[in-house]
Motif scaffolding. Sequence first.
Motif, PDB file in Angstrom:
ATOM      1  N   PHE A   1     -21.806 -50.647  -2.027  1.00 44.66           N
ATOM      2  CA  PHE A   1     -20.686 -50.555  -0.849  1.00 44.66           C
ATOM      3  C   PHE A   1     -20.933 -49.372  -0.129  1.00 44.66           C
ATOM      4  O   PHE A   1     -21.276 -48.206  -0.617  1.00 44.66           O
ATOM      5  N   GLU A   2     -20.184 -49.262   1.004  1.00 41.76           N
ATOM      6  CA  GLU A   2     -20.384 -47.943   1.911  1.00 41.76           C
ATOM      7  C   GLU A   2     -18.816 -48.073   2.286  1.00 41.76           C
ATOM      8  O   GLU A   2     -18.077 -49.025   2.740  1.00 41.76           O
ATOM      9  N   PHE A   3     -18.258 -46.765   2.112  1.00 44.87           N
ATOM     10  CA  PHE A   3     -16.761 -46.740   2.193  1.00 44.87           C
ATOM     11  C   PHE A   3     -16.876 -45.252   3.520  1.00 44.87           C
ATOM     12  O   PHE A   3     -17.541 -44.290   3.371  1.00 44.87           O
ATOM     13  N   ASP A   4     -15.669 -45.606   4.185  1.00 45.11           N
ATOM     14  CA  ASP A   4     -15.499 -44.366   5.351  1.00 45.11           C
ATOM     15  C   ASP A   4     -14.105 -44.562   5.559  1.00 45.11           C
ATOM     16  O   ASP A   4     -13.292 -45.273   5.299  1.00 45.11           O
ATOM     17  N   TYR A   5     -13.571 -43.413   6.348  1.00 48.39           N
ATOM     18  CA  TYR A   5     -12.178 -43.376   6.542  1.00 48.39           C
ATOM     19  C   TYR A   5     -11.944 -42.704   7.815  1.00 48.39           C
ATOM     20  O   TYR A   5     -12.669 -42.112   8.542  1.00 48.39           O
ATOM     21  N   THR A   6     -10.751 -43.073   8.521  1.00 47.61           N
ATOM     22  CA  THR A   6     -10.120 -42.179   9.653  1.00 47.61           C
ATOM     23  C   THR A   6      -8.801 -41.828   9.269  1.00 47.61           C
ATOM     24  O   THR A   6      -8.236 -42.401   8.348  1.00 47.61           O
TER      25      THR A   6
ATOM     26  N   VAL B   1      -9.101 -46.919   5.687  1.00 52.12           N
ATOM     27  CA  VAL B   1     -10.475 -46.883   5.015  1.00 52.12           C
ATOM     28  C   VAL B   1     -11.016 -48.148   5.430  1.00 52.12           C
ATOM     29  O   VAL B   1     -10.425 -49.306   5.382  1.00 52.12           O
ATOM     30  N   THR B   2     -12.410 -48.005   5.770  1.00 46.61           N
ATOM     31  CA  THR B   2     -13.236 -49.226   6.153  1.00 46.61           C
ATOM     32  C   THR B   2     -14.248 -49.062   4.980  1.00 46.61           C
ATOM     33  O   THR B   2     -15.091 -48.130   4.607  1.00 46.61           O
ATOM     34  N   ILE B   3     -14.470 -50.471   4.485  1.00 51.48           N
ATOM     35  CA  ILE B   3     -15.466 -50.727   3.240  1.00 51.48           C
ATOM     36  C   ILE B   3     -16.085 -51.865   3.941  1.00 51.48           C
ATOM     37  O   ILE B   3     -15.789 -53.081   4.230  1.00 51.48           O
ATOM     38  N   THR B   4     -17.508 -51.511   3.590  1.00 46.58           N
ATOM     39  CA  THR B   4     -18.655 -52.462   3.980  1.00 46.58           C
ATOM     40  C   THR B   4     -19.308 -52.887   2.908  1.00 46.58           C
ATOM     41  O   THR B   4     -19.895 -51.894   2.115  1.00 46.58           O
ATOM     42  N   ASP B   5     -19.502 -54.159   2.668  1.00 44.86           N
ATOM     43  CA  ASP B   5     -20.548 -54.504   1.393  1.00 44.86           C
ATOM     44  C   ASP B   5     -22.049 -54.841   1.916  1.00 44.86           C
ATOM     45  O   ASP B   5     -22.240 -54.672   3.166  1.00 44.86           O
ATOM     46  N   SER B   6     -22.718 -55.448   1.098  1.00 41.48           N
ATOM     47  CA  SER B   6     -24.011 -55.805   1.142  1.00 41.48           C
ATOM     48  C   SER B   6     -24.412 -57.235   1.149  1.00 41.48           C
ATOM     49  O   SER B   6     -25.481 -57.669   1.073  1.00 41.48           O
ATOM     50  N   THR B   7     -23.367 -57.956   1.537  1.00 41.59           N
ATOM     51  CA  THR B   7     -23.736 -59.587   1.727  1.00 41.59           C
ATOM     52  C   THR B   7     -24.447 -59.759   2.863  1.00 41.59           C
ATOM     53  O   THR B   7     -24.541 -59.003   3.864  1.00 41.59           O
ATOM     54  N   THR B   8     -25.395 -60.905   2.567  1.00 36.56           N
ATOM     55  CA  THR B   8     -26.680 -61.075   3.593  1.00 36.56           C
ATOM     56  C   THR B   8     -26.370 -62.403   4.232  1.00 36.56           C
ATOM     57  O   THR B   8     -25.652 -63.275   3.424  1.00 36.56           O
TER      58      THR B   8
END
Length: 666
Positions: A424-429, A459-466
């Motif tokens: 996962f990738e986590f980021d935030y504003t 928080v923005t969370i992005t996974d690795s679903t293809t």
Amino acid sequence: MYHRFITLYIIGILFIFSHLPVLCAETSQRTIDLSINTVTVTLSITPENDILAYNVVETLPTGTIPFNISTDGIFHATSGRIKWGTFLDHSPRNFSYTLMLNPGEYNIDGTFCLDGDVLSVLGDQNVQVEYFPLNIDLYELPPAQINETYSIFLTTSGGYLPYVFDVSDGSLPSGILLNTGTGEIYGEPQVSGSYTFSIGVTDQNDYAAMEYSLEINETFQFKHINQTLPRGTKDLSYFYNIEASGGKPPYVFKKLSGSLPQDIVFQSDGNLSGVPKQTGLFTFSVQLTDLYDRVIQKEYTLQIVDNISIITDILPDGIVGNAYEQQLISNGGYGDKIWSVYSGRLPQNIQLDPSTGMIKGSPELANYHSIVLSVEDIDGRTAYKAMTLEMIGILKLEINEMPVGSKSHEYSETIRITGGKAPFEFDYTGSLPIGLELDKTTGIISGIPEYAAVKNMYVTITDSTTPQPQEISEKIRIKTASELTITTPAILPRARKGKEINLFNLLAFGGPDPFQWTVESGDLPYGLQMDPVTALISGTPLNSGNIVMTVAVQDNKGEIAQKEFLWHIYDNLSIQTNALPDAAKDIVYNVTLSGSGGLPDYTWHLKNGHLPDNLQLDSKTGRIYGTPGQKSPFTFTIQINDSDSPPQVAEKTFTIEVLDDDLYIS
């Protein structure tokens, strides 16, 4: 045998007179062949080049009837003449016929007319026939075929005409008759076999007979009714026998015309074989000859196509509760295709349409599947491909409010999510409390907060679903406080069922001690204890699973703080797969071993023994895959290690038997 040859050359001499047109010499030649009482006459006519048309007339002895008349000659019984022509050219021609005569002397007269001028053969042609005894001269009958017209005349000589023929012994085959006047055996035989009978002939003074065997064969034909031969595959061995039936073996096959694919050879026994190197539609003609020199022909077409293959390389991930649809694509082969799952299984509520190759449905559970897909064309060509299909849970944020942190004390909490596919990738504003930061790969917020505050961030969370990652963005609140706060991270260290845990204390800051600790809701794992004063947790967990409990702490002033904890107690490591399916020689094999318990991720090893030739073990997934090339049973031991420290180890012994493809049931 008595033969007499009489040759007459006639040259017409034309005299030129001053008051007459110019005439040129013409040439005719008569040859008479006498064999006992059979007379064969041949006329050769050679007109001059300026002749425009001519005909030929032959006058026969009274009462005779000719046969075997050549060149479309016509016999007129009334006049006793044979007429050939008229021929509208000056081409030389030969004319012939045959007579049977009684003993005696005969004259034969012939004329030919050139552009209206009639020229006679100079001199009568004398034929002297001597007496010979009556005999049938034909010793063998040619073979026949059922339902085909048959005709043969019994050659007879000597004696006196007319002859009378009869079946003197035995009987003729069904459908075969005897002409008693001409000696012709004729008809359409109905039943194959070998038949023996005798034919007799009688003249006015004598009798003769001959025994015959007539072989009647089944209809001589190509066995392959269709013109189109079974299709072949480029770069794969092709073998087909063009076969015959009926007639009389042995047969001889020959390619007369047309073309064959490169490296395909046609043999005289009808065998087509080789490894074709080109695709296309090829047409060729075959001639078939039997022992009796019967000849038949047939045209065939042979199509060579590319071998079938599966072009689709990967299957996209599915998301639980969402419609899933993926079209499988193949190349090569011929005609309609049938798709199937050769080994493994599709996720629940996901189906493969065998006629279209469409995988579709709505997955209900998050899981991972190793499968082998196959596609087969109408000729039986089959392609296989090993793939993985993963159904991913919907990515969700479990909490919108992080556990409270204590000012000036260590903080480490994970943004808790469910579903999705790692990594996962986590980021935030927005902003975190001063002193804290977010690890963008683990989602852990950690540090030492400098102030007591309440902060909000997206928080923005992005996974690795293809092929399309899932992404969520939600607001999270985080509080740091000066009052009583439990600071132990909400996710407790993993523990193993049946193994004593490493002792640890729950920690709290912000209030005067002594503290009093209690479990407010839920339960400690069975077999563990918590000291109510020190919050020391000890013991050996006897159950496994995910434990959720809420712990409260009260300070000396009566202030109370609570915190929810998650604790994963994992089971003993084991290999769940009990047995492996057999494999088929030269067919793709794909099976994934299943592990349970322990602390993922797992590592797989071949401890001892040997896998079948060309099979491999994936150390990360436990997948055994490849295309076995040797028939035999293979016994080996697989070991699995988990990620614990020290790692747990489990092992199991398996046997895979590699069978012939025709003995294998998938």
